[in-house]
Design a protein around this motif. Structure first.
Motif, PDB file in Angstrom:
ATOM      1  N   ALA A  49      21.549   4.329  -3.264  1.00 50.26           N
ATOM      2  CA  ALA A  49      21.376   5.755  -3.561  1.00 50.26           C
ATOM      3  C   ALA A  49      21.973   6.625  -2.454  1.00 50.26           C
ATOM      4  CB  ALA A  49      19.888   6.073  -3.737  1.00 50.26           C
ATOM      5  N   GLN A  53      25.104   9.251  -2.893  1.00 48.28           N
ATOM      6  CA  GLN A  53      24.868  10.671  -2.616  1.00 48.28           C
ATOM      7  C   GLN A  53      25.812  11.187  -1.534  1.00 48.28           C
ATOM      8  OE1 GLN A  53      23.162  12.731  -4.302  1.00 48.28           O
ATOM      9  NE2 GLN A  53      21.780  14.025  -3.123  1.00 48.28           N
ATOM     10  N   ASP A  74      16.670  14.158  -3.773  1.00 48.22           N
ATOM     11  CA  ASP A  74      17.455  13.450  -4.795  1.00 48.22           C
ATOM     12  C   ASP A  74      17.673  11.982  -4.411  1.00 48.22           C
ATOM     13  OD1 ASP A  74      17.595  15.792  -6.213  1.00 48.22           O
ATOM     14  OD2 ASP A  74      19.649  16.275  -5.605  1.00 48.22           O
ATOM     15  N   THR A  77      14.200  10.121  -4.951  1.00 48.63           N
ATOM     16  CA  THR A  77      13.863   9.897  -6.359  1.00 48.63           C
ATOM     17  C   THR A  77      14.809   8.882  -6.997  1.00 48.63           C
ATOM     18  OG1 THR A  77      15.138  11.878  -6.962  1.00 48.63           O
ATOM     19  CG2 THR A  77      12.769  12.154  -6.692  1.00 48.63           C
ATOM     20  N   GLU A  78      16.087   8.921  -6.649  1.00 44.18           N
ATOM     21  CA  GLU A  78      17.028   7.944  -7.196  1.00 44.18           C
ATOM     22  C   GLU A  78      16.733   6.542  -6.671  1.00 44.18           C
ATOM     23  OE1 GLU A  78      20.279   6.498  -9.462  1.00 44.18           O
ATOM     24  OE2 GLU A  78      18.930   8.228  -9.588  1.00 44.18           O
ATOM     25  N   THR A  79      16.275   6.447  -5.424  1.00 46.29           N
ATOM     26  CA  THR A  79      15.889   5.150  -4.863  1.00 46.29           C
ATOM     27  C   THR A  79      14.788   4.516  -5.701  1.00 46.29           C
ATOM     28  OG1 THR A  79      16.503   5.776  -2.599  1.00 46.29           O
ATOM     29  CG2 THR A  79      14.886   4.012  -2.841  1.00 46.29           C
ATOM     30  N   ARG A  81      13.989   5.285  -8.846  1.00 40.54           N
ATOM     31  CA  ARG A  81      14.483   4.992 -10.205  1.00 40.54           C
ATOM     32  C   ARG A  81      15.281   3.697 -10.224  1.00 40.54           C
ATOM     33  NH1 ARG A  81      15.896  10.967 -10.434  1.00 40.54           N
ATOM     34  NH2 ARG A  81      14.139  11.945 -11.524  1.00 40.54           N
ATOM     35  N   LEU A  82      16.123   3.488  -9.209  1.00 43.28           N
ATOM     36  CA  LEU A  82      16.897   2.249  -9.132  1.00 43.28           C
ATOM     37  C   LEU A  82      15.992   1.030  -8.919  1.00 43.28           C
ATOM     38  CD1 LEU A  82      19.897   3.447  -6.922  1.00 43.28           C
ATOM     39  CD2 LEU A  82      19.995   2.793  -9.336  1.00 43.28           C
ATOM     40  N   ASP A  88       8.342   9.787 -13.683  1.00 38.96           N
ATOM     41  CA  ASP A  88       9.011  10.923 -13.054  1.00 38.96           C
ATOM     42  C   ASP A  88       8.041  11.938 -12.450  1.00 38.96           C
ATOM     43  OD1 ASP A  88      11.431   9.856 -13.600  1.00 38.96           O
ATOM     44  OD2 ASP A  88      11.977  11.242 -15.197  1.00 38.96           O
TER      45      ASP A  88
END
Length: 240
Positions: A49, A53, A74, A77-79, A81-82, A88
Protein backbone atom coordinates in the motif's frame (compact mmCIF):
# COMPACT_ATOMS: atom_id res chain seq x y z
CA UNK A 1 39.81 15.63 10.30
CA UNK A 2 36.90 17.12 8.36
CA UNK A 3 36.21 20.78 9.12
CA UNK A 4 32.48 21.56 9.31
CA UNK A 5 30.16 24.38 10.28
CA UNK A 6 26.86 22.61 9.53
CA UNK A 7 25.60 19.05 9.96
CA UNK A 8 22.21 18.11 8.53
CA UNK A 9 20.50 14.90 9.57
CA UNK A 10 17.97 12.47 8.23
CA UNK A 11 15.72 11.05 10.98
CA UNK A 12 14.04 7.68 10.36
CA UNK A 13 16.57 4.84 10.65
CA UNK A 14 19.31 7.42 11.22
CA UNK A 15 18.40 8.94 14.60
CA UNK A 16 15.06 7.26 15.34
CA UNK A 17 13.48 3.92 14.44
CA UNK A 18 10.16 2.27 15.11
CA UNK A 19 9.99 0.33 18.38
CA UNK A 20 7.98 -2.50 16.85
CA UNK A 21 7.13 -3.46 13.25
CA UNK A 22 4.21 -1.67 11.59
CA UNK A 23 2.23 -4.92 11.24
CA UNK A 24 2.38 -5.59 14.96
CA UNK A 25 1.17 -2.07 15.81
CA UNK A 26 -1.64 -2.30 13.27
CA UNK A 27 -2.68 -5.76 14.51
CA UNK A 28 -2.84 -4.51 18.11
CA UNK A 29 -5.05 -1.57 17.12
CA UNK A 30 -7.27 -3.90 15.08
CA UNK A 31 -7.74 -6.14 18.15
CA UNK A 32 -8.77 -3.10 20.18
CA UNK A 33 -11.56 -2.63 17.61
CA UNK A 34 -12.60 -6.28 17.65
CA UNK A 35 -10.73 -7.43 14.54
CA UNK A 36 -8.21 -10.27 14.24
CA UNK A 37 -5.59 -9.68 11.55
CA UNK A 38 -2.20 -11.36 11.33
CA UNK A 39 0.72 -9.00 11.90
CA UNK A 40 2.80 -10.46 9.07
CA UNK A 41 -0.09 -10.12 6.63
CA UNK A 42 -0.35 -6.46 7.66
CA UNK A 43 3.40 -5.98 7.23
CA UNK A 44 3.26 -7.25 3.67
CA UNK A 45 0.09 -5.30 2.87
CA UNK A 46 1.59 -2.11 4.30
CA UNK A 47 4.66 -2.37 2.05
CA UNK A 48 2.38 -2.82 -0.96
CA UNK A 49 0.00 0.00 0.00
CA UNK A 50 2.81 2.42 0.88
CA UNK A 51 4.69 1.77 -2.37
CA UNK A 52 1.59 2.30 -4.50
CA UNK A 53 0.59 5.47 -2.65
CA UNK A 54 4.09 6.92 -2.90
CA UNK A 55 4.21 6.21 -6.62
CA UNK A 56 0.80 7.74 -7.33
CA UNK A 57 1.06 10.63 -4.85
CA UNK A 58 4.74 11.41 -4.11
CA UNK A 59 5.57 13.62 -1.14
CA UNK A 60 2.13 13.11 0.39
CA UNK A 61 0.28 14.21 -2.73
CA UNK A 62 0.78 17.88 -1.96
CA UNK A 63 0.65 18.86 -5.62
CA UNK A 64 -2.61 16.92 -5.99
CA UNK A 65 -4.38 18.68 -3.14
CA UNK A 66 -3.93 15.97 -0.50
CA UNK A 67 -2.85 16.58 3.08
CA UNK A 68 -0.29 14.27 4.63
CA UNK A 69 -2.93 13.13 7.13
CA UNK A 70 -5.29 12.05 4.37
CA UNK A 71 -2.37 10.42 2.56
CA UNK A 72 -1.61 8.31 5.61
CA UNK A 73 -5.25 7.50 6.34
CA UNK A 74 -5.52 6.15 2.80
CA UNK A 75 -2.37 4.02 3.27
CA UNK A 76 -3.66 2.54 6.52
CA UNK A 77 -7.15 1.74 5.23
CA UNK A 78 -5.71 0.18 2.06
CA UNK A 79 -3.32 -1.88 4.20
CA UNK A 80 -6.25 -3.41 6.06
CA UNK A 81 -8.27 -3.95 2.87
CA UNK A 82 -5.32 -5.78 1.29
CA UNK A 83 -5.20 -7.91 4.44
CA UNK A 84 -8.80 -8.97 3.89
CA UNK A 85 -10.63 -6.58 6.22
CA UNK A 86 -13.98 -5.51 4.77
CA UNK A 87 -15.51 -3.70 7.77
CA UNK A 88 -15.18 -0.22 6.27
CA UNK A 89 -16.98 1.51 9.15
CA UNK A 90 -14.20 0.55 11.58
CA UNK A 91 -11.26 1.30 9.28
CA UNK A 92 -11.35 5.08 9.56
CA UNK A 93 -11.33 5.08 13.40
CA UNK A 94 -8.41 2.64 13.33
CA UNK A 95 -6.53 4.78 10.79
CA UNK A 96 -7.16 7.98 12.77
CA UNK A 97 -5.92 6.38 16.00
CA UNK A 98 -2.78 5.03 14.33
CA UNK A 99 -2.05 8.39 12.70
CA UNK A 100 -1.90 10.10 16.10
CA UNK A 101 -0.17 7.15 17.80
CA UNK A 102 2.78 7.49 15.44
CA UNK A 103 3.25 11.05 16.65
CA UNK A 104 3.96 9.69 20.14
CA UNK A 105 7.38 8.76 21.49
CA UNK A 106 5.93 5.40 22.54
CA UNK A 107 6.21 4.22 18.93
CA UNK A 108 9.80 5.45 18.45
CA UNK A 109 13.20 4.73 19.94
CA UNK A 110 16.60 6.33 19.52
CA UNK A 111 19.24 4.50 17.56
CA UNK A 112 22.21 3.50 19.72
CA UNK A 113 24.43 6.50 20.37
CA UNK A 114 22.07 9.06 18.84
CA UNK A 115 21.70 11.34 21.85
CA UNK A 116 25.38 11.16 22.82
CA UNK A 117 26.52 11.85 19.25
CA UNK A 118 24.28 14.89 18.89
CA UNK A 119 25.52 16.26 22.21
CA UNK A 120 29.16 15.77 21.21
CA UNK A 121 28.64 17.45 17.83
CA UNK A 122 26.97 20.35 19.60
CA UNK A 123 29.89 20.61 22.03
CA UNK A 124 32.23 20.84 19.03
CA UNK A 125 30.36 24.01 18.09
CA UNK A 126 28.93 22.60 14.85
CA UNK A 127 25.45 23.85 13.94
CA UNK A 128 22.87 21.17 13.21
CA UNK A 129 19.56 20.82 11.38
CA UNK A 130 17.17 18.13 10.14
CA UNK A 131 16.32 17.47 6.48
CA UNK A 132 13.94 14.54 6.23
CA UNK A 133 11.37 13.06 3.85
CA UNK A 134 8.65 13.13 6.47
CA UNK A 135 5.35 14.83 7.21
CA UNK A 136 4.57 17.72 9.56
CA UNK A 137 4.47 15.46 12.62
CA UNK A 138 8.27 15.37 12.56
CA UNK A 139 8.94 18.31 14.89
CA UNK A 140 6.51 16.94 17.48
CA UNK A 141 8.10 13.49 17.31
CA UNK A 142 11.58 14.95 17.75
CA UNK A 143 10.38 17.08 20.67
CA UNK A 144 8.77 14.08 22.37
CA UNK A 145 11.99 12.09 21.92
CA UNK A 146 14.01 15.02 23.40
CA UNK A 147 15.97 15.62 20.19
CA UNK A 148 14.45 18.86 18.90
CA UNK A 149 16.68 20.94 21.20
CA UNK A 150 19.79 20.00 19.19
CA UNK A 151 18.65 21.57 15.90
CA UNK A 152 18.49 25.10 14.57
CA UNK A 153 15.71 24.10 12.18
CA UNK A 154 13.74 20.99 11.30
CA UNK A 155 12.56 20.62 7.72
CA UNK A 156 10.23 17.92 6.51
CA UNK A 157 9.59 17.37 2.82
CA UNK A 158 5.97 18.33 3.47
CA UNK A 159 7.06 21.68 4.93
CA UNK A 160 9.23 22.51 1.94
CA UNK A 161 7.05 21.05 -0.78
CA UNK A 162 9.82 18.93 -2.29
CA UNK A 163 11.62 15.81 -1.14
CA UNK A 164 15.10 14.34 -1.24
CA UNK A 165 16.88 13.63 -3.54
CA UNK A 166 15.72 17.00 -4.93
CA UNK A 167 18.83 19.15 -4.55
CA UNK A 168 16.77 22.23 -3.66
CA UNK A 169 16.27 20.92 -0.13
CA UNK A 170 20.04 21.00 0.50
CA UNK A 171 20.63 24.25 -1.37
CA UNK A 172 17.98 25.96 0.75
CA UNK A 173 19.58 24.68 3.96
CA UNK A 174 22.94 26.06 2.84
CA UNK A 175 21.36 29.39 1.89
CA UNK A 176 19.52 29.80 5.20
CA UNK A 177 22.60 28.78 7.20
CA UNK A 178 24.99 30.91 5.11
CA UNK A 179 27.43 27.99 5.11
CA UNK A 180 29.45 27.11 1.98
CA UNK A 181 28.94 23.51 0.77
CA UNK A 182 32.49 22.30 1.59
CA UNK A 183 31.86 23.15 5.26
CA UNK A 184 28.61 21.19 5.47
CA UNK A 185 27.81 17.48 5.70
CA UNK A 186 24.66 15.34 5.72
CA UNK A 187 24.10 12.08 7.63
CA UNK A 188 21.51 9.49 6.64
CA UNK A 189 20.81 5.92 5.57
CA UNK A 190 19.68 6.25 1.92
CA UNK A 191 22.28 6.15 -0.86
CA UNK A 192 20.36 8.40 -3.28
CA UNK A 193 18.65 10.69 -0.77
CA UNK A 194 21.32 11.10 1.86
CA UNK A 195 24.64 10.36 0.14
CA UNK A 196 24.48 11.24 -3.55
CA UNK A 197 22.11 14.23 -3.39
CA UNK A 198 24.13 16.34 -0.89
CA UNK A 199 27.37 15.54 -2.73
CA UNK A 200 25.83 16.86 -5.94
CA UNK A 201 25.62 20.32 -4.34
CA UNK A 202 29.18 20.13 -2.99
CA UNK A 203 28.46 18.95 0.56
CA UNK A 204 30.07 16.03 2.33
CA UNK A 205 27.93 13.06 3.35
CA UNK A 206 28.06 9.93 5.47
CA UNK A 207 25.84 6.86 5.54
CA UNK A 208 24.92 5.02 8.72
CA UNK A 209 24.99 1.23 8.42
CA UNK A 210 22.69 -0.77 10.65
CA UNK A 211 24.51 -3.70 12.25
CA UNK A 212 23.48 -7.05 10.79
CA UNK A 213 21.44 -5.42 8.03
CA UNK A 214 23.01 -5.67 4.55
CA UNK A 215 23.09 -2.43 2.59
CA UNK A 216 22.84 -2.48 -1.21
CA UNK A 217 25.01 0.63 -1.47
CA UNK A 218 28.09 -0.67 0.37
CA UNK A 219 30.09 -1.34 -2.80
CA UNK A 220 29.26 2.16 -4.12
CA UNK A 221 30.45 4.11 -1.08
CA UNK A 222 34.06 4.51 0.14
CA UNK A 223 34.55 2.90 3.55
CA UNK A 224 35.57 6.23 5.07
CA UNK A 225 32.09 7.57 4.25
CA UNK A 226 30.31 4.73 6.08
CA UNK A 227 29.55 5.00 9.80
CA UNK A 228 29.37 1.59 11.54
CA UNK A 229 27.67 3.49 14.36
CA UNK A 230 26.69 7.09 15.06
CA UNK A 231 29.30 7.33 17.80
CA UNK A 232 32.05 7.12 15.15
CA UNK A 233 31.14 10.54 13.74
CA UNK A 234 32.49 13.03 16.34
CA UNK A 235 36.05 11.70 16.00
CA UNK A 236 35.98 12.41 12.25
CA UNK A 237 34.95 16.05 12.38
CA UNK A 238 35.85 19.38 13.92
CA UNK A 239 34.53 22.91 13.73
CA UNK A 240 35.62 24.69 10.57
Amino acid sequence: MLKLRLLTWDVKDTLLRLRIPVGKSYAAEARAHGLQVEAEALNQAFRQAYKAQDQHFPNYGLDRGLSSKQWWLDVVTETFRLSGVREDKVLLPIAEKLYYDYCSKHNWELLPGASETLQQCQQLGIRMAVISNFDRRLSEILAQCDLQKHFEFVWSSEDLGFAKPDKRIFLEALRISKVPPPLAAHIGDSYMNDYRAPREVGMHSFLIKTAGKPASWETEVPQEHILPSLTCLPSLIEKG
